[in-house]
Design a protein around this motif. Structure first.
Motif, mmCIF file in Angstrom:
data_model
loop_
_atom_site.group_PDB
_atom_site.id
_atom_site.type_symbol
_atom_site.label_atom_id
_atom_site.label_comp_id
_atom_site.label_asym_id
_atom_site.label_seq_id
_atom_site.Cartn_x
_atom_site.Cartn_y
_atom_site.Cartn_z
ATOM 1 N N GLN A 12 47.934 49.165 33.840
ATOM 2 C CA GLN A 12 46.868 50.110 33.587
ATOM 3 C C GLN A 12 46.487 50.811 34.887
ATOM 4 O OE1 GLN A 12 46.590 46.924 33.881
ATOM 5 N NE2 GLN A 12 44.590 46.255 34.587
ATOM 6 N N VAL A 13 45.749 51.900 34.771
ATOM 7 C CA VAL A 13 45.346 52.671 35.942
ATOM 8 C C VAL A 13 44.459 51.820 36.846
ATOM 9 C CG1 VAL A 13 44.013 54.667 36.741
ATOM 10 C CG2 VAL A 13 45.499 54.871 34.732
ATOM 11 N N ARG A 14 44.783 51.809 38.137
ATOM 12 C CA ARG A 14 43.972 51.080 39.106
ATOM 13 C C ARG A 14 43.802 51.946 40.350
ATOM 14 N NH1 ARG A 14 44.684 45.880 42.588
ATOM 15 N NH2 ARG A 14 42.565 45.065 42.592
ATOM 16 N N LEU A 15 42.547 52.034 40.808
ATOM 17 C CA LEU A 15 42.208 52.797 42.006
ATOM 18 C C LEU A 15 41.368 51.900 42.896
ATOM 19 C CD1 LEU A 15 41.175 55.959 40.003
ATOM 20 C CD2 LEU A 15 43.156 55.873 41.513
ATOM 21 N N VAL A 16 41.801 51.696 44.138
ATOM 22 C CA VAL A 16 41.096 50.794 45.043
ATOM 23 C C VAL A 16 40.762 51.528 46.339
ATOM 24 C CG1 VAL A 16 41.200 48.624 46.300
ATOM 25 C CG2 VAL A 16 42.302 48.804 44.059
ATOM 26 N N GLU A 17 39.473 51.732 46.534
ATOM 27 C CA GLU A 17 38.997 52.412 47.743
ATOM 28 C C GLU A 17 38.826 51.426 48.891
ATOM 29 O OE1 GLU A 17 36.813 54.303 44.131
ATOM 30 O OE2 GLU A 17 37.407 52.308 44.841
ATOM 31 N N SER A 18 38.967 51.934 50.104
ATOM 32 C CA SER A 18 38.739 51.129 51.303
ATOM 33 C C SER A 18 38.345 52.048 52.448
ATOM 34 C CB SER A 18 39.997 50.331 51.669
ATOM 35 O OG SER A 18 41.077 51.203 51.938
ATOM 36 N N GLY A 19 37.873 51.441 53.539
ATOM 37 C CA GLY A 19 37.555 52.222 54.723
ATOM 38 C C GLY A 19 36.081 52.465 54.959
#
Lengths: 119, 110
Positions: free
Chosen positions: A1-8
């Motif tokens: 499934q769609v996965r978006l992982v932000e960082s920073g």
């Protein structure tokens, strides 16, 4: 499934810079535009920027134009937001969101990364 | 790029229907059939509930419906349930690949 992982995200002084990343998976990244949307503490959602599937052109909210730069590396399935000349009012959770292939509206969202601009 | 206008809060009893309005201009809502609605549960990321004014993504309950008249879009939640309690945001295309969100509406189930 769609996965978006932000960082920073993190704490930065006024006038400083920060680069956010968003790692995408579960869909053909090169085929879709992507948004950055932010939410100041206790406030509503604010659209920040959009980049088309092929990176050809970028579009910004007036509040960040000239200070923020959205970019993408389709070979790494990663979206970026370079933030310069940061101000206290840029303090927010920053979400990346995949754009719907038709309407362009955000259709899947990451969990967000917090940016705090404070001395 | 002014935010779309939504009521700050709307409430209803379980089983009732409520409607949230979202007012913009002819440069955004009135100019395009590209309005979406997003639900944000406390402490969570938003989730899209409606797109293209009236279309429900697969998996979203048919208790959620959208409409538009002129410069105003609306989200109706029928058969209100306790887990509908959340913040709701409208979003519209505003031309030249820019978008604008609404001010947000807190839905309370009494």
């Amino acid at each position: 499934q769609v996965r978006l992982v932000e960082s920073g995200g993190g704490v930065v002084q006024p006038g400083g810079s920060l680069r956010l990343s968003c790692a995408a998976s579960g869909f053909t990244f090169i085929s879709y535009g992507v948004h950055w949307v932010r939410q100041a503490p206790g406030k509503g959602l604010e659209w920040v920027a959009f980049i088309p599937h092929d990176g050809s052109g970028a579009h910004y909210a007036d509040s960040v134009k000239g200070r923020f730069t959205i970019s993408r590396d389709n070979s790494k399935n990663t979206l970026y937001l370079q933030m310069n000349s940061l101000r206290a009012e840029d303090t927010a959770v920053y979400y990346c969101a995949k754009a719907d292939g038709g309407s362009g509206s955000p259709d899947h969202w990451g969990q967000g990364t917090l940016v705090t601009v404070s001395s | 790029q002014s935010a779309l206008t939504q009521p700050a809060s709307v409430s209803g009893s379980p089983g009732q229907s409520i409607t949230i309005s979202c007012t913009g201009t002819s440069s955004d809502i009135g100019g395009y059939n590209r309005v979406s609605w997003h639900q944000q549960l406390p402490g969570k990321a938003p989730k899209r509930m409606i797109y293209d004014v009236t279309t429900r993504p697969s998996g979203v309950s048919n208790r959620f419906s959208g409409s538009k008249s002129g410069n105003t879009a609306s989200l109706t939640i029928s058969g209100l349930q306790a887990d509908d309690e959340a913040d709701y945001y409208c979003c519209s295309y505003a031309g030249s690949s820019t978008y604008v969100f609404g001010t947000g509406t807190k839905v309370t189930v009494l």
